[in-house]
Design an enzyme around this catalytic site. Structure first.
Site, mmCIF file in Angstrom:
data_model
loop_
_atom_site.group_PDB
_atom_site.id
_atom_site.type_symbol
_atom_site.label_atom_id
_atom_site.label_comp_id
_atom_site.label_asym_id
_atom_site.label_seq_id
_atom_site.Cartn_x
_atom_site.Cartn_y
_atom_site.Cartn_z
ATOM 1 N N GLU A 30 4.425 4.316 3.877
ATOM 2 C CA GLU A 30 4.269 5.767 3.698
ATOM 3 C C GLU A 30 4.562 6.501 4.991
ATOM 4 O O GLU A 30 4.163 6.049 6.080
ATOM 5 C CB GLU A 30 2.818 6.099 3.297
ATOM 6 C CG GLU A 30 2.639 6.308 1.815
ATOM 7 C CD GLU A 30 1.409 7.164 1.483
ATOM 8 O OE1 GLU A 30 0.843 6.938 0.434
ATOM 9 O OE2 GLU A 30 1.044 8.060 2.277
ATOM 10 N N ASP A 82 -6.627 3.784 -0.484
ATOM 11 C CA ASP A 82 -5.642 3.355 0.518
ATOM 12 C C ASP A 82 -4.867 2.131 0.007
ATOM 13 O O ASP A 82 -3.673 1.989 0.246
ATOM 14 C CB ASP A 82 -6.345 2.973 1.836
ATOM 15 C CG ASP A 82 -7.380 4.004 2.237
ATOM 16 O OD1 ASP A 82 -7.053 4.870 3.030
ATOM 17 O OD2 ASP A 82 -8.502 3.949 1.702
ATOM 18 N N ASP A 131 -0.035 1.631 3.452
ATOM 19 C CA ASP A 131 -0.504 3.017 3.599
ATOM 20 C C ASP A 131 -1.222 3.097 4.956
ATOM 21 O O ASP A 131 -2.365 2.659 5.079
ATOM 22 C CB ASP A 131 -1.464 3.370 2.455
ATOM 23 C CG ASP A 131 -2.011 4.787 2.598
ATOM 24 O OD1 ASP A 131 -1.341 5.627 3.227
ATOM 25 O OD2 ASP A 131 -3.124 5.045 2.092
#
Lengths: 191, 191
Positions: free
Chosen positions: A69, A142, A7
């Protein structure tokens, strides 16, 4: 099969390594962590730190694919720019380590993992905890998001591969003239 | 003093190396070029190519500072994301080569070099041509923009340095309590 979920973020980049092959083919968590850089440093120094730490994470955990992501389009232009700068060096770190990359947008990850593309952070953390059989809720979010990206890849990769193979067969047959499946998709190489 | 000007982009990154010290302290062009990557390649492969080419440019030209355009906020989110990804690896390439970075926004560059923050591409190309005494108009505009970034740095760097020194003196004296100039600006190191 080890998957590195990431992430991306300039302040905080979450990462998690999952392995498929537990009881009944379930995924299990092997390692996870957070790369934090201080706002007091220049942008280039923060990017350098993220790159170096991620290279170490890849070397230490030897994943065979990275699930990353895509950047969430934020109303705050500066946040979005920071995340995208960081994502640039994250992609480079994977490429330099010959690690194949699959990208997923945040909504796709939420929908695939939780069944709801608009799931909130707490819902996602709880679902990731249950799927991975963790004793505690994964924190910060996260890191939970990195786990979710890896879980998303585990579910979607076989489907994407099947789609790719089907597209390839259509291309070879050349039976879709004028469509996006006709002819070759390989363009000129100008690097 | 050699300056590397860079206009970042995923499709095209323009670069130019200028040297100050010609007749009357004028700047002159030493080298310039365009790093082009093909749309047919995956994002990570394009970023890798930009990084490697820029490292070669820095090694071959040994500049002592890089002047890099900030990302222009485009209405097209995908264009902006592409440019920012590229800028991430460009900053990393400079940092890995221990090259100090100065960033300037496009409007600041236009205003400093041409006197008009809204100058169009052709005006900028012509002005850069005149300032550097080039026989032909610099093309494409990514390369002209890189030259303009380096020229902007040549003009603004002494002013920025003077401002920095003045701020430092105020900090040492501690005569601005509660203002942004009071105390230390160095924060915690959390990398």
């Amino acid at each position: 099969m080890k998957i590195l979920g990431i992430d991306p973020g300039l302040d905080r980049t979450g990462w998690a390594v999952l392995e498929k092959g537990g009881q009944g083919g379930a995924a299990r968590l092997l390692a996870s962590g957070l790369i934090h850089t201080s706002k007091s440093l220049a942008l280039e120094k923060r990017l350098d730190a993220i790159y170096d730490r991620l290279v170490s994470v890849i070397a230490a955990n030897t994943p065979c694919v990275a699930a990353i992501e895509e950047v969430f389009f934020s109303k705050r232009a500066d946040t979005q720019a920071n995340t995208t700068h960081a994502r640039g060096v994250i992609l480079l770190a994977c490429e330099k380590q010959s690690l194949p990359i699959s990208a997923y947008n945040p909504r796709e990850i939420k929908k695939t993992v939780s069944g709801n593309g608009a799931a909130d952070k707490v819902q996602m953390q709880k679902i990731v905890q249950i799927i991975l059989g963790l004793k505690e809720i994964p924190k910060p979010d996260d890191v939970a998001d990195a786990m979710a990206a890896a879980l998303c890849h585990l579910r979607l990769a076989p489907l994407r591969l099947a789609m790719k193979n089907a597209t390839k067969r259509l291309q070879i047959k050349g039976n879709c003239p004028g469509s996006r499946f006709s002819g070759s998709t390989v363009g000129r190489e100008n690097i």
